[in-house]
Design a protein around this motif. Structure first.
Motif, short mmCIF file in Angstrom:
data_model
loop_
_atom_site.label_atom_id
_atom_site.label_comp_id
_atom_site.label_asym_id
_atom_site.label_seq_id
_atom_site.Cartn_x
_atom_site.Cartn_y
_atom_site.Cartn_z
N ASP A 1 0.90 -1.08 0.01
CA ASP A 1 0.00 -0.11 -0.05
C ASP A 1 0.69 1.01 0.10
O ASP A 1 2.22 1.24 0.00
CB ASP A 1 -1.01 -0.06 1.36
CG ASP A 1 -0.37 -0.30 2.71
OD1 ASP A 1 0.84 0.28 2.86
OD2 ASP A 1 -0.72 -1.20 3.28
N ASP B 1 -7.16 1.45 -8.75
CA ASP B 1 -6.14 2.39 -7.89
C ASP B 1 -5.30 2.77 -8.96
O ASP B 1 -4.32 1.89 -9.30
CB ASP B 1 -5.84 1.71 -6.74
CG ASP B 1 -4.81 2.59 -5.94
OD1 ASP B 1 -4.87 3.85 -6.16
OD2 ASP B 1 -4.08 2.14 -5.04
N TRP B 2 -4.96 4.05 -9.11
CA TRP B 2 -3.95 4.72 -9.97
C TRP B 2 -2.78 5.49 -9.24
O TRP B 2 -1.89 6.25 -10.00
CB TRP B 2 -4.36 5.55 -11.24
CG TRP B 2 -5.19 4.54 -12.04
CD1 TRP B 2 -6.64 3.96 -11.74
CD2 TRP B 2 -4.67 3.90 -13.30
NE1 TRP B 2 -6.95 3.15 -13.04
CE2 TRP B 2 -6.01 3.03 -13.63
CE3 TRP B 2 -3.52 4.10 -13.92
CZ2 TRP B 2 -5.78 2.30 -14.98
CZ3 TRP B 2 -3.43 3.20 -15.05
CH2 TRP B 2 -4.60 2.30 -15.61
N SER B 3 -2.82 5.53 -8.00
CA SER B 3 -1.82 6.10 -7.02
C SER B 3 -0.53 5.41 -7.07
O SER B 3 -0.50 4.37 -7.13
CB SER B 3 -2.43 6.36 -5.56
OG SER B 3 -2.61 5.07 -5.09
N ALA C 1 -2.31 -3.77 -8.82
CA ALA C 1 -3.20 -2.64 -8.78
C ALA C 1 -3.30 -2.10 -10.30
O ALA C 1 -2.65 -2.70 -11.25
CB ALA C 1 -2.76 -1.50 -8.04
#
Length: 382
Positions: A260, A291-293, A315
């Motif tokens: 994460d 999720d593209w962070s 992801a």
């Protein structure tokens, strides 16, 4: 500090290169000198050597007879490993002590013959290999050092091969003839040290160049370095330099697997000290759900630019990077089309030192490529 590994086969001329770097200001830690230090009279190391190899490896005054020890230790693999088991832990402890004593802005060059054999290349910011062909090395050992020819041949055979050394070499210095000029290398080390100390990264204009066959080997070395700094986490070589035959900016892209973004933030300091300072939090351009962070780091070495993307493994943005790379490897028409686009944009944005405008200009093509990638991925899954 900047940690530089300096290695090469016996007789290659490492000491000459170390001296030249020292003249420029490097702090040299010589493993051979430390090896002598741990076997001085009265040390536990010497006592263990005598116990393992016999009292006839001593001179009459109680000092070590190095030629006698070498004749026994390099005669076979078991004997060599016995000697290494005695000396290596002690040399390692002294090395750590010397490095701990170095100033924080030092360029520490660790002159270590067995860097490859001990598989520790990834522990350094940069590895320099000094090369000389085997016959040249043999002649140097016999004529200059007065070594017995058979002893010299045994030592050469006991060490890593040239191919094994080349695999870990960030810098390859040929010392078979004239003494190599280290001026450019020293400038690189100075810039590298400053960037690590100030947590700055190397940048440049988005100049696209033809595919370089050295990129895969460079990527393999750097991936190991990144993984070691990150506690053994998975690293993927991605981007254009990971596609054989594709023209690209001479920048290696990697993605590092994290659980994460909190984990990514926790790796910020260790990656920075390893030569990959933090750039910032980003969100990749979304090309679907998920999720593209990410967190972005970059390489501090002015001689090898790197982008390091910390993404959650599996992801959406992690998978996109892998799929895009693999699609271009598979689809020659898309690969040529993408190369033409990049060459055109490279010329248009040549003054863009950060390469951000260049990246934004590619985005429409990348968006259009999404459907083509889906078709490719569907075919792979079926």
């Amino acid at each position: 500090m900047l940690r530089v590994g300096l290695t090469g086969g016996i007789g290659s001329g490492k000491s000459t290169v170390a001296r030249l770097l020292a003249e420029n200001g490097a702090l040299i830690i010589d493993a051979d000198k430390l090896a002598r230090e741990v076997l001085e009279p009265g040390t536990d190391g010497l006592k263990e050597v005598v116990k393992a190899f016999g009292a006839d490896v001593l001179n009459e005054d109680g000092t070590l007879n190095r030629a006698a020890l070498a004749a026994k230790a390099f005669a076979g693999e078991d004997a060599r490993q016995t000697l290494n088991g005695i000396t290596h832990p002690r040399i390692g402890a002294l090395t750590g002590q010397r490095m701990a004593e170095a100033p924080e802005d030092a360029i520490v060059v660790h002159d270590i013959p067995l860097l490859v054999e001990r598989d520790i290349a990834a522990a350094y910011h940069l590895v320099i290999v000094v090369y000389a062909d085997a016959e040249t090395r043999l002649q140097r050992l016999v004529s200059s050092r007065g070594m017995d020819r058979q002893d010299a041949e045994n030592r050469i055979r006991a060490q890593a091969t040239d191919e094994q050394r080349r695999a870990v070499a960030d810098v390859w210095l040929d010392n078979s003839g004239e003494v190599p000029d280290v001026t450019t290398l020293w400038d690189r080390l100075v810039g590298f040290e400053k960037n690590v100390r100030t947590q700055s990264y190397a940048s440049g204009s988005p100049i696209v160049v033809p595919y370089d066959g050295r990129w895969p080997a460079q990527a393999k070395r750097l991936a190991r370095r990144i993984s070691m700094a990150a506690g053994g986490r998975h690293v993927e070589h991605i981007g254009s330099t990971a596609v054989p035959g594709l023209a690209a900016k001479d920048v290696l892209d990697f993605q590092l697997a994290v659980e994460d973004m909190e984990t990514a933030d926790g790796l910020r300091e260790v990656l920075g000290q390893a030569g990959f300072p933090y750039v910032g939090p980003y969100v990749d351009t979304p090309r679907g759900d998920g999720d593209w962070s990410k967190r972005l780091h970059a390489g501090a070495d002015p001689g090898r630019r790197v982008n390091l993307h910390l993404r959650v493994e599996g992801a959406a943005n992690w998978q996109w990077a892998v799929d895009f790379r693999d699609w271009l490897r598979h689809d020659s028409a898309a690969r040529e089309e993408y190369a033409e686009l990049k060459m055109e944009l490279s010329q248009r944005f040549a003054a863009d030192s950060g390469a951000f405008a260049y990246g934004e200009a590619k985005d429409p093509w990348m968006q259009a490529a999404a459907e083509r990638m889906k078709a490719y991925r569907g075919g792979q899954e079926s």
